[in-house]
Write a protein that holds these residues in place. Structure first.
Motif, PDB file in Angstrom:
ATOM      1  N   GLY A   1      -1.769  -2.733  -3.951  1.00 26.81           N
ATOM      2  CA  GLY A   1      -1.485  -3.814  -4.863  1.00 26.81           C
ATOM      3  C   GLY A   1      -1.826  -3.439  -6.293  1.00 26.81           C
ATOM      4  N   ASN A   2      -2.542  -4.334  -6.953  1.00 32.31           N
ATOM      5  CA  ASN A   2      -2.934  -4.106  -8.342  1.00 32.31           C
ATOM      6  C   ASN A   2      -4.339  -3.538  -8.474  1.00 32.31           C
ATOM      7  N   SER A   3      -4.948  -3.202  -7.350  1.00 32.39           N
ATOM      8  CA  SER A   3      -6.308  -2.658  -7.392  1.00 32.39           C
ATOM      9  C   SER A   3      -6.311  -1.235  -7.918  1.00 32.39           C
ATOM     10  N   ALA A   4      -7.470  -0.810  -8.383  1.00 33.11           N
ATOM     11  CA  ALA A   4      -7.602   0.581  -8.826  1.00 33.11           C
ATOM     12  C   ALA A   4      -7.373   1.505  -7.635  1.00 33.11           C
ATOM     13  N   PRO A   5      -6.617   2.584  -7.823  1.00 30.25           N
ATOM     14  CA  PRO A   5      -6.345   3.481  -6.699  1.00 30.25           C
ATOM     15  C   PRO A   5      -7.603   4.193  -6.222  1.00 30.25           C
ATOM     16  N   ASP A   6      -7.608   4.538  -4.952  1.00 28.62           N
ATOM     17  CA  ASP A   6      -8.674   5.365  -4.382  1.00 28.62           C
ATOM     18  C   ASP A   6      -8.243   6.826  -4.517  1.00 28.62           C
TER      19      ASP A   6
ATOM     20  N   GLY B   1       4.741  -0.371 -11.627  1.00 30.32           N
ATOM     21  CA  GLY B   1       5.310  -1.647 -11.211  1.00 30.32           C
ATOM     22  C   GLY B   1       5.089  -1.964  -9.750  1.00 30.32           C
ATOM     23  N   GLY B   2       4.063  -1.356  -9.164  1.00 26.56           N
ATOM     24  CA  GLY B   2       3.779  -1.635  -7.766  1.00 26.56           C
ATOM     25  C   GLY B   2       4.805  -1.091  -6.806  1.00 26.56           C
ATOM     26  N   SER B   3       5.633  -0.156  -7.267  1.00 30.29           N
ATOM     27  CA  SER B   3       6.676   0.359  -6.395  1.00 30.29           C
ATOM     28  C   SER B   3       6.654   1.887  -6.369  1.00 30.29           C
TER      29      SER B   3
ATOM     30  N   GLY C   1     -11.408  -1.027   3.019  1.00 33.69           N
ATOM     31  CA  GLY C   1     -10.154  -0.864   2.302  1.00 33.69           C
ATOM     32  C   GLY C   1      -9.125  -0.227   3.208  1.00 33.69           C
ATOM     33  N   PHE C   2      -8.236   0.536   2.614  1.00 34.57           N
ATOM     34  CA  PHE C   2      -7.146   1.113   3.389  1.00 34.57           C
ATOM     35  C   PHE C   2      -7.183   2.630   3.432  1.00 34.57           C
TER      36      PHE C   2
ATOM     37  N   ALA D   1       0.837  -1.204   0.000  1.00 35.04           N
ATOM     38  CA  ALA D   1       0.000   0.000   0.000  1.00 35.04           C
ATOM     39  C   ALA D   1       0.871   1.253   0.000  1.00 35.04           C
ATOM     40  N   LEU D   2       0.450   2.253  -0.750  1.00 34.21           N
ATOM     41  CA  LEU D   2       1.174   3.524  -0.831  1.00 34.21           C
ATOM     42  C   LEU D   2       0.154   4.652  -0.784  1.00 34.21           C
TER      43      LEU D   2
END
Lengths: 112, 110
Positions: free
Chosen positions: A51-56, A71-73, B95-96, A31-32
């Motif tokens: 992860g690979n989910s759509a961002p909030d 790239g998840g980073s 969610g987070f 998570a970021l």
């Protein structure tokens, strides 16, 4: 180092210019988060990636703000056509599954 | 109404005092609650999680009242080093997504 790294640490730019802020999270964190904090104020949620989910993106204040995570980073927060009210400290945090969030030192953005 | 509200303070207390902060949240679906600490011009750091049954970590006690939608932080035997801003943090319903309160400033005096 092993912590969250943000760059630049300080950015001064003229009103109307575009800026890019970078966040390098702790390796392995899924998570970021991006927040901004104005002087003497609390943290304002902007966006989070999990992860690979759509961002909030529900916290982004206007369509001038966007963020991506490749790239998840590494993540980049872009502010287009900056305004003076965009001046703040932009904080990035990462976590493995929610909490605790580990914060970077932030980017202090000043719009002239 | 803000989703997470805190008394901004400042709270000025002498060393050794007991001080308590409350925080209210508006989203009844919120599941997770935390207290973070932020020193001046520093990044926030997790102080403790808040569990439904209440929890203690040394001089710090956190409690959750779901019915009234508030959480509290109690600091006993205050130290000078406790001077900081205490941020109430709520996971926003799923969610987070995490919402931070504006913080309560504490000054502990010798």
């Amino acid at each position: 180092g092993a912590g969250v790294s943000q760059s630049p640490s300080n950015k001064v730019t003229e009103k109307g210019k575009d800026v890019e802020l970078r966040c390098d999270p702790i390796s392995g964190h899924t998570a970021l988060y991006w927040y901004r904090q104005s002087l003497g104020q609390g943290l304002e949620f902007l966006i989070y990636f999990q992860g690979n989910s759509a961002p909030d993106k529900s916290g982004l204040p206007s369509d001038r703000f966007s963020a991506e995570r490749t790239g998840g980073s590494v993540s980049t927060l872009t502010i287009q056509r900056t305004q003076q009210e965009d001046s703040a400290v932009y904080l990035c945090a990462s976590s493995f599954g929610g909490q605790p969030q580990h914060f970077g030192d932030g980017t202090r953005l000043s719009i002239l | 109404r803000k989703e997470v509200e805190q008394d901004p303070g400042p709270f000025n207390v002498p060393e050794g005092a007991t001080v308590a902060f409350n925080c209210t949240y508006s989203n009844s679906a919120s599941q997770s609650f935390f207290w973070y600490r932020q020193d001046c011009r520093k990044e926030p750091k997790l102080l403790m999680s808040v569990y439904s049954s209440g929890n203690e970590d040394g001089r710090f006690t956190a409690q959750l009242n779901r019915a009234s939608q508030y959480i509290s932080l109690l600091i006993r035997d205050s130290k000078l080093s406790d001077s900081a801003t205490y941020l109430c943090v709520v996971n926003s319903g799923g969610g987070f997504k995490t919402i931070f309160g504006a913080g309560t400033r504490l000054f502990v005096k010798a």
